[in-house]
Write a protein that holds these residues in place. Sequence first.
Motif, PDB file in Angstrom:
ATOM      1  N   LEU A  11     -49.181  53.707 132.099  1.00  0.00           N
ATOM      2  CA  LEU A  11     -48.024  53.112 131.240  1.00  0.00           C
ATOM      3  C   LEU A  11     -48.166  53.240 129.679  1.00  0.00           C
ATOM      4  CD1 LEU A  11     -47.575  49.682 133.268  1.00  0.00           C
ATOM      5  CD2 LEU A  11     -45.942  51.390 132.709  1.00  0.00           C
ATOM      6  N   MET A  12     -49.612  53.827 129.359  1.00  0.00           N
ATOM      7  CA  MET A  12     -49.830  54.217 128.164  1.00  0.00           C
ATOM      8  C   MET A  12     -48.706  54.904 127.301  1.00  0.00           C
ATOM      9  SD  MET A  12     -51.991  53.115 125.715  1.00  0.00           S
ATOM     10  CE  MET A  12     -53.423  52.625 127.034  1.00  0.00           C
ATOM     11  N   PRO A  13     -48.066  55.989 127.602  1.00  0.00           N
ATOM     12  CA  PRO A  13     -47.062  56.756 126.607  1.00  0.00           C
ATOM     13  C   PRO A  13     -46.031  55.787 126.427  1.00  0.00           C
ATOM     14  CG  PRO A  13     -47.660  58.158 128.547  1.00  0.00           C
ATOM     15  CD  PRO A  13     -48.325  56.666 128.982  1.00  0.00           C
ATOM     16  N   ALA A  14     -45.436  55.036 127.542  1.00  0.00           N
ATOM     17  CA  ALA A  14     -44.355  54.173 127.257  1.00  0.00           C
ATOM     18  C   ALA A  14     -44.916  52.861 126.200  1.00  0.00           C
ATOM     19  CB  ALA A  14     -43.838  53.323 128.512  1.00  0.00           C
ATOM     20  N   THR A  15     -45.954  52.334 126.541  1.00  0.00           N
ATOM     21  CA  THR A  15     -46.488  51.447 125.784  1.00  0.00           C
ATOM     22  C   THR A  15     -46.669  51.836 124.037  1.00  0.00           C
ATOM     23  OG1 THR A  15     -47.656  50.584 127.578  1.00  0.00           O
ATOM     24  CG2 THR A  15     -48.305  49.542 125.597  1.00  0.00           C
ATOM     25  N   LEU A  16     -47.124  52.970 124.090  1.00  0.00           N
ATOM     26  CA  LEU A  16     -47.254  53.327 122.649  1.00  0.00           C
ATOM     27  C   LEU A  16     -46.087  53.579 121.961  1.00  0.00           C
ATOM     28  CD1 LEU A  16     -50.085  56.285 123.069  1.00  0.00           C
ATOM     29  CD2 LEU A  16     -50.362  53.906 121.833  1.00  0.00           C
ATOM     30  N   MET A  17     -45.090  54.247 122.656  1.00  0.00           N
ATOM     31  CA  MET A  17     -43.706  54.273 121.893  1.00  0.00           C
ATOM     32  C   MET A  17     -43.068  52.994 121.746  1.00  0.00           C
ATOM     33  SD  MET A  17     -43.111  57.498 121.424  1.00  0.00           S
ATOM     34  CE  MET A  17     -44.748  57.659 121.108  1.00  0.00           C
ATOM     35  N   PHE A  18     -43.425  51.949 122.678  1.00  0.00           N
ATOM     36  CA  PHE A  18     -43.003  50.733 122.359  1.00  0.00           C
ATOM     37  C   PHE A  18     -43.439  50.055 121.100  1.00  0.00           C
ATOM     38  CE2 PHE A  18     -43.075  46.125 122.811  1.00  0.00           C
ATOM     39  CZ  PHE A  18     -41.797  45.879 122.930  1.00  0.00           C
ATOM     40  N   LEU A  19     -44.964  50.373 120.945  1.00  0.00           N
ATOM     41  CA  LEU A  19     -45.511  49.861 119.817  1.00  0.00           C
ATOM     42  C   LEU A  19     -45.134  50.339 118.518  1.00  0.00           C
ATOM     43  CD1 LEU A  19     -47.760  48.286 118.527  1.00  0.00           C
ATOM     44  CD2 LEU A  19     -49.594  50.134 119.245  1.00  0.00           C
ATOM     45  N   LEU A  20     -44.650  51.770 118.583  1.00  0.00           N
ATOM     46  CA  LEU A  20     -44.252  52.374 117.494  1.00  0.00           C
ATOM     47  C   LEU A  20     -43.130  52.065 117.190  1.00  0.00           C
ATOM     48  CD1 LEU A  20     -44.676  54.774 115.586  1.00  0.00           C
ATOM     49  CD2 LEU A  20     -43.833  56.615 117.168  1.00  0.00           C
ATOM     50  N   MET A  21     -42.271  51.381 117.961  1.00  0.00           N
ATOM     51  CA  MET A  21     -40.684  50.990 117.574  1.00  0.00           C
ATOM     52  C   MET A  21     -40.947  49.703 116.738  1.00  0.00           C
ATOM     53  SD  MET A  21     -37.858  49.788 120.239  1.00  0.00           S
ATOM     54  CE  MET A  21     -38.775  48.279 120.601  1.00  0.00           C
ATOM     55  N   LEU A  22     -42.169  48.849 117.130  1.00  0.00           N
ATOM     56  CA  LEU A  22     -42.344  47.668 116.547  1.00  0.00           C
ATOM     57  C   LEU A  22     -42.839  47.947 115.052  1.00  0.00           C
ATOM     58  CD1 LEU A  22     -43.881  45.398 119.392  1.00  0.00           C
ATOM     59  CD2 LEU A  22     -41.624  45.398 118.602  1.00  0.00           C
ATOM     60  N   ILE A  23     -43.825  49.058 114.976  1.00  0.00           N
ATOM     61  CA  ILE A  23     -44.235  49.208 113.702  1.00  0.00           C
ATOM     62  C   ILE A  23     -43.006  49.642 112.725  1.00  0.00           C
ATOM     63  CG2 ILE A  23     -45.683  51.014 112.497  1.00  0.00           C
ATOM     64  CD1 ILE A  23     -47.567  50.901 114.883  1.00  0.00           C
ATOM     65  N   SER A  24     -42.065  50.451 113.168  1.00  0.00           N
ATOM     66  CA  SER A  24     -41.093  51.208 112.553  1.00  0.00           C
ATOM     67  C   SER A  24     -40.271  50.140 112.013  1.00  0.00           C
ATOM     68  CB  SER A  24     -40.277  52.016 113.294  1.00  0.00           C
ATOM     69  OG  SER A  24     -41.039  53.212 113.871  1.00  0.00           O
ATOM     70  N   LEU A  25     -39.967  49.038 112.512  1.00  0.00           N
ATOM     71  CA  LEU A  25     -39.155  47.903 112.008  1.00  0.00           C
ATOM     72  C   LEU A  25     -39.860  47.077 110.942  1.00  0.00           C
ATOM     73  CD1 LEU A  25     -37.669  46.823 115.545  1.00  0.00           C
ATOM     74  CD2 LEU A  25     -36.640  47.950 113.658  1.00  0.00           C
ATOM     75  N   ARG A  26     -41.233  47.208 110.838  1.00  0.00           N
ATOM     76  CA  ARG A  26     -41.941  46.259 109.885  1.00  0.00           C
ATOM     77  C   ARG A  26     -41.849  46.982 108.547  1.00  0.00           C
ATOM     78  NH1 ARG A  26     -47.930  44.424 111.233  1.00  0.00           N
ATOM     79  NH2 ARG A  26     -47.373  43.412 109.196  1.00  0.00           N
ATOM     80  N   PRO A  27     -41.484  46.044 107.593  1.00  0.00           N
ATOM     81  CA  PRO A  27     -41.072  46.627 106.344  1.00  0.00           C
ATOM     82  C   PRO A  27     -42.513  46.689 105.551  1.00  0.00           C
ATOM     83  CG  PRO A  27     -40.522  44.297 106.268  1.00  0.00           C
ATOM     84  CD  PRO A  27     -40.907  44.717 107.652  1.00  0.00           C
ATOM     85  N   GLY A  28     -42.631  47.461 104.300  1.00  0.00           N
ATOM     86  CA  GLY A  28     -43.800  47.541 103.536  1.00  0.00           C
ATOM     87  C   GLY A  28     -44.324  48.517 103.516  1.00  0.00           C
ATOM     88  N   ARG A  29     -44.103  49.554 104.653  1.00  0.00           N
ATOM     89  CA  ARG A  29     -44.852  50.691 104.476  1.00  0.00           C
ATOM     90  C   ARG A  29     -43.798  51.892 103.983  1.00  0.00           C
ATOM     91  NH1 ARG A  29     -49.238  51.783 107.731  1.00  0.00           N
ATOM     92  NH2 ARG A  29     -48.790  50.013 108.957  1.00  0.00           N
ATOM     93  N   SER A  30     -44.403  52.961 103.454  1.00  0.00           N
ATOM     94  CA  SER A  30     -43.698  53.946 102.910  1.00  0.00           C
ATOM     95  C   SER A  30     -42.864  54.681 103.968  1.00  0.00           C
ATOM     96  CB  SER A  30     -44.429  54.772 101.890  1.00  0.00           C
ATOM     97  OG  SER A  30     -45.535  55.457 102.894  1.00  0.00           O
ATOM     98  N   VAL A  31     -41.725  55.464 103.798  1.00  0.00           N
ATOM     99  CA  VAL A  31     -41.225  56.153 104.774  1.00  0.00           C
ATOM    100  C   VAL A  31     -42.114  57.259 105.343  1.00  0.00           C
ATOM    101  CG1 VAL A  31     -39.258  57.552 105.381  1.00  0.00           C
ATOM    102  CG2 VAL A  31     -38.973  55.509 104.143  1.00  0.00           C
ATOM    103  N   ALA A  32     -42.692  57.967 104.223  1.00  0.00           N
ATOM    104  CA  ALA A  32     -43.467  59.180 104.640  1.00  0.00           C
ATOM    105  C   ALA A  32     -44.729  58.692 105.406  1.00  0.00           C
ATOM    106  CB  ALA A  32     -43.840  59.773 103.401  1.00  0.00           C
ATOM    107  N   GLY A  33     -45.298  57.692 104.944  1.00  0.00           N
ATOM    108  CA  GLY A  33     -46.433  56.998 105.802  1.00  0.00           C
ATOM    109  C   GLY A  33     -46.116  56.668 107.223  1.00  0.00           C
ATOM    110  N   LEU A  34     -44.836  56.170 107.300  1.00  0.00           N
ATOM    111  CA  LEU A  34     -44.245  55.918 108.644  1.00  0.00           C
ATOM    112  C   LEU A  34     -44.076  57.181 109.401  1.00  0.00           C
ATOM    113  CD1 LEU A  34     -42.958  54.069 111.080  1.00  0.00           C
ATOM    114  CD2 LEU A  34     -40.753  54.235 109.410  1.00  0.00           C
ATOM    115  N   TRP A  35     -43.488  58.053 108.864  1.00  0.00           N
ATOM    116  CA  TRP A  35     -43.415  59.402 109.678  1.00  0.00           C
ATOM    117  C   TRP A  35     -44.840  60.116 110.181  1.00  0.00           C
ATOM    118  CZ3 TRP A  35     -39.208  60.146 112.648  1.00  0.00           C
ATOM    119  CH2 TRP A  35     -38.182  59.901 111.927  1.00  0.00           C
ATOM    120  N   ARG A  36     -45.742  59.803 109.286  1.00  0.00           N
ATOM    121  CA  ARG A  36     -47.163  60.279 109.824  1.00  0.00           C
ATOM    122  C   ARG A  36     -47.599  59.650 110.928  1.00  0.00           C
ATOM    123  NH1 ARG A  36     -47.726  60.941 103.990  1.00  0.00           N
ATOM    124  NH2 ARG A  36     -48.720  58.689 103.979  1.00  0.00           N
ATOM    125  N   ILE A  37     -47.455  58.336 110.842  1.00  0.00           N
ATOM    126  CA  ILE A  37     -47.926  57.475 112.144  1.00  0.00           C
ATOM    127  C   ILE A  37     -47.240  57.640 113.260  1.00  0.00           C
ATOM    128  CG2 ILE A  37     -47.996  55.063 112.746  1.00  0.00           C
ATOM    129  CD1 ILE A  37     -48.695  54.066 110.005  1.00  0.00           C
TER     130      ILE A  37
END
Length: 523
Positions: A11-37
């Motif tokens: 389940l780790m791939p699905a979990t990592l992608m779900f976590l990435l979705m939550l990270i993307s929705l959080r403001p405060g991080r630069s767009v370039a940094g978001l794409w690197r993550i």
Amino acid sequence: MTHYLLGVVVLMPATLMFLLMLISLRPGRSVAGLWRIFIRLSGLALAFTVLVGLTGLTGMEATGLRHWLAASPFGMIMAVLVQLLGTVIAAFSARYLEGEPGQRRYAAALAGVLSAVQLLVLANHWVVLIAAWALVGVALQHLLCFYPDRPFATLAAHKKRLADRLADVLLILAASSAWVAVGSGSFSDMWQFLAREGITDNLQLSAVCLVLAVVVRTALLPVHGWLIQVMEAPTPVSALLHAGVVNLGGYILIRFAPLLEQADLARTLLVTFGLGTAVIAGLVMLTRISIKVRLAWSTVAQMGFMLLECGLGLYTLAALHLFGHSLYKAHAFLSASMVVRQTRLHVMRGTVTAAPISLLLAPAVAVPMVLLIQAVLSNAAWPWWWSVVLGLAWAPMLWLPAGSDQTRTLFRQGLFGLLMVAGLTGLALLAHALPLGIHDAPHHTLGKIALTGMAALYLCLATLQLRPRSLGAWRRRIYAGFYMDEIYTRLALRLWPTRWISKALPIDRPIVTTMKTDDARKK
């Protein structure tokens, strides 16, 4: 304890992608940094997917969750393919969308699609399958409407939403019928029941509903229009949709091969919809000029051909077709600018028609070549009639240009065509040795019907080469796809009205597509 740890890894791939979705929705991080993550976590998810694929190929499964999830060899290869394409598309999107507003929403939706797909390919239960496929559609809606001021993108998203809800209802009916017959929602229990008791009326109904749900979600005719109109979405979204998401229908059918083998009515529906879509969409594609629209119609035709293979019981070929189509369409969309350049150069050189003699000799050479290679490598890979179908499909590779007096050029093109036909046939035959865990069940009567349809398609192509204006009376209807999408659009807007033109557009008054008269709207 080991079983549960393996379940966590699965389940780790699905979990990592779900976590990435939550990270993307959080403001405060630069767009370039978001794409690197995004790219780093997506690459990590790809590594876990490969790890799970290797364990699946050795027969290991997440036994602690076996009732709900199963890491089959074919499913894991599909998961690796989708995650690889998702990582590449994310890297492409970071450059493609540079400076665009709404990139966080885009990244979150992309991560949501990948998370849901990773869960879907592991599904071993009706509940997991229905939920995961619905989540794929919900996340994809946000990508299709990335440019909300584009009317046709909004209209396409609305039509896809209606198709998804219809598919959800059909899947629920399929699950209910199968659950009543088997007494369990687990696919493993259903396979055991089929092997022990055979198919029942409830399972027949389940297979028919499943096939209809796949037809709707895979954008076969006549509900194909949204797939053509989503060309308004960003190019990487088109690549994700055509290379990954729309192919899930073929994956589901291959996964349900034990059920379809005994469901004759469901297989007949697959052959009917698949063959009709492949022939009609193939003809429409020839009339289109826009590069992306041609690619979209090509996807519709390829989906029809893939579902035709499933209906004929050639599941291994359908799986190989799925892999090849995914990689090809991802490259075609991500390099669409180069395709435009090549097409312009082709137009500048002038239209090149095929020599009439090559139109006759091409199938006469391609079909025996496929039959001969099949006899040399393997007699049991597929039935003889499918060799004829492949020979007709690959015969245009042997067409030679008319009016050319350069013997060396003709020889080079002819030799290249022969090598292509031989190479594709040998590759398809040798690929049957891969440990995909898929068993074919050819249906000979339906296969001969498919052979007739492919022969008719080749005859139409040859006629257009010989006499380009011979189908002039049908040219407008072919260009419009025989107006099937217009009928579906009117019906969809009548049943579920929506506003698909923005109020911000510089028009006299907003157009409300409720399919009602002005007097009725005033009331």
